[in-house]
Enzyme design. Structure first.
Site, PDB file in Angstrom:
ATOM      1  N   GLY A  88       1.285 -23.598 110.484  1.00  7.56           N
ATOM      2  CA  GLY A  88       2.413 -24.237 110.910  1.00  7.56           C
ATOM      3  C   GLY A  88       2.624 -25.577 110.539  1.00  7.56           C
ATOM      4  N   GLY A  90       4.934 -26.108 108.335  1.00  8.20           N
ATOM      5  CA  GLY A  90       6.392 -26.217 107.784  1.00  8.20           C
ATOM      6  C   GLY A  90       6.553 -25.615 106.426  1.00  8.20           C
ATOM      7  N   SER A  91       5.799 -24.550 105.912  1.00  6.74           N
ATOM      8  CA  SER A  91       5.894 -24.135 104.697  1.00  6.74           C
ATOM      9  C   SER A  91       7.413 -23.649 104.331  1.00  6.74           C
ATOM     10  CB  SER A  91       4.749 -22.929 104.290  1.00  6.74           C
ATOM     11  OG  SER A  91       4.854 -22.025 105.167  1.00  6.74           O
ATOM     12  N   SER A  92       7.871 -23.016 105.095  1.00  2.00           N
ATOM     13  CA  SER A  92       9.315 -22.533 104.717  1.00  2.00           C
ATOM     14  C   SER A  92       9.936 -23.589 104.651  1.00  2.00           C
ATOM     15  CB  SER A  92       9.881 -21.554 105.884  1.00  2.00           C
ATOM     16  OG  SER A  92       8.988 -20.508 106.389  1.00  2.00           O
ATOM     17  N   ALA A  94       9.378 -26.839 103.599  1.00  2.65           N
ATOM     18  CA  ALA A  94       8.898 -27.559 102.499  1.00  2.65           C
ATOM     19  C   ALA A  94       9.413 -26.383 101.074  1.00  2.65           C
ATOM     20  CB  ALA A  94       7.438 -27.719 102.395  1.00  2.65           C
ATOM     21  N   ASP A 135      11.416 -30.610 110.709  1.00  2.76           N
ATOM     22  CA  ASP A 135      10.609 -30.140 109.652  1.00  2.76           C
ATOM     23  C   ASP A 135      11.273 -30.343 108.096  1.00  2.76           C
ATOM     24  OD1 ASP A 135      12.312 -28.282 110.271  1.00  2.76           O
ATOM     25  OD2 ASP A 135      10.669 -26.715 110.543  1.00  2.76           O
TER      26      ASP A 135
END
Ligand code: PMV
Length: 305
Positions: A88, A90-92, A94, A135
């Site tokens: 969680g 916030g890979s999307s 980033a 994010d």
């Protein structure tokens, strides 16, 4: 031609959920990053992004960038991540931000951080439908930010240090689903939830000062209060509650879930003398310790190429 860029993951410090409803939050960028390599090739696109849990973020980023800044290059795009998309962090977001930056570099277009944030938030909303944009802001600007819904205010805090322990619950949270479920509850009883959000807002405002003054007692106290209000919103789960309680029993100044709830991570504020004890206590109730630094650099070019 080839560029390699990277953007940081994030941790919510104060204000999750309330920030979806016209309130501020405080988010910090973490030292674990997602790297994106963009390389020009003869024609077509190849995307190699095994860690990206929803490839639509990559596709939508290319589409949106092209719409705003038309180009004809063939491209190969590769992502590498220093953290699991399960945390969680916030890979999307980033990936979205790093790819926007990579595409701008390869096309020799100068985008300001504000422009990257705006485009990134647009993409985020198009794919996910909900979200405050905090994010995307963390991935873009880095550091520790005071952030207001949709980026109406994005202001870095003056933070020298922030000694956090991060514990992963082992459970993956479904953020859009939790946000939508909460919205249904709010629609039924707006007044009650508005009151809770106002209380969270107060915590964010006080938390901002406490963090800048390095007043850890106060910051910890506010974290505990924020966690209680998140419990009231119904977004915490037993595992996160147990991990927070274990951290407090081991001497942490404060502890709370970080993010949407329902799983992912919790954070505890510690000092040098109790950090290890807090980490052990979190592990004993089944949490996994994730080692990261906070207040990290925003999107940037990796100079090692
Ligand atoms: O689940 P996360 O870590 O992406 O955090 C979600 C935070 C919310 O406030 C619930 C949603 C948002 O977009 O602000």
């Amino acid at each position: 031609m080839k560029v390699r860029v990277s953007a940081p993951g994030k941790l919510m410090i104060f204000g999750e959920h309330a920030v979806v409803y016209q309130r501020p939050c405080i988010v910090t960028a973490v030292s674990s990053r997602i790297h994106v390599t963009v390389e020009v090739k003869k024609e077509g696109f190849t995307i190699n992004a095994p860690q990206v849990k929803d490839i639509r973020f990559v596709e939508e980023t290319i589409r949106t960038f092209k719409q705003n800044y038309p180009f004809n290059l063939g491209l190969s795009i590769k992502t590498e991540s220093e953290f699991s998309s399960l945390f969680g962090f916030g890979s999307s977001s980033a990936v979205t931000v790093a790819l926007l930056y990579g595409l701008s570099k390869i096309n020799k277009i100068h985008l300001t951080q504000e422009e990257i944030f705006r485009l990134g938030y647009e993409i985020n909303l198009r794919v996910q439908g909900v979200g405050s944009g905090f994010d995307i802001a963390a991935a873009t600007f880095g550091k520790t930010l005071y952030f207001f819904t949709g980026g109406k205010i994005i202001r870095p805090l003056k933070i020298k240090k922030l000694p956090l322990v991060v514990g992963y619950s082992g459970i993956k949270a479904d953020t859009p689903k939790i946000v939508r479920l909460l919205k249904e509850k709010i629609d039924e009883n707006k007044e009650e939830y508005e009151k809770i959000f106002d209380q969270i807002k107060k915590i964010v405002e006080e938390g901002k000062d406490a963090l800048e003054k390095q007043d850890w007692e106060k910051t910890g106290f506010l974290m505990n209060k924020n966690h209680q209000l998140l419990q009231k919103l119904g977004v915490s789960i037993d595992k996160l509650d147990q991990m927070c309680q274990a951290a407090l029993n081991a001497g942490a100044y404060g502890a709370k879930l970080s993010g949407a709830g329902g799983g992912d991570c919790m954070i505890a504020l510690v000092n040098e003398s109790n950090q290890e004890k807090v980490e052990q206590a979190i592990k004993l109730v089944g949490g996994e310790i994730i080692k990261v630094e906070v207040n990290a650099l925003g999107v940037s070019e990796d100079k090692s190429l």
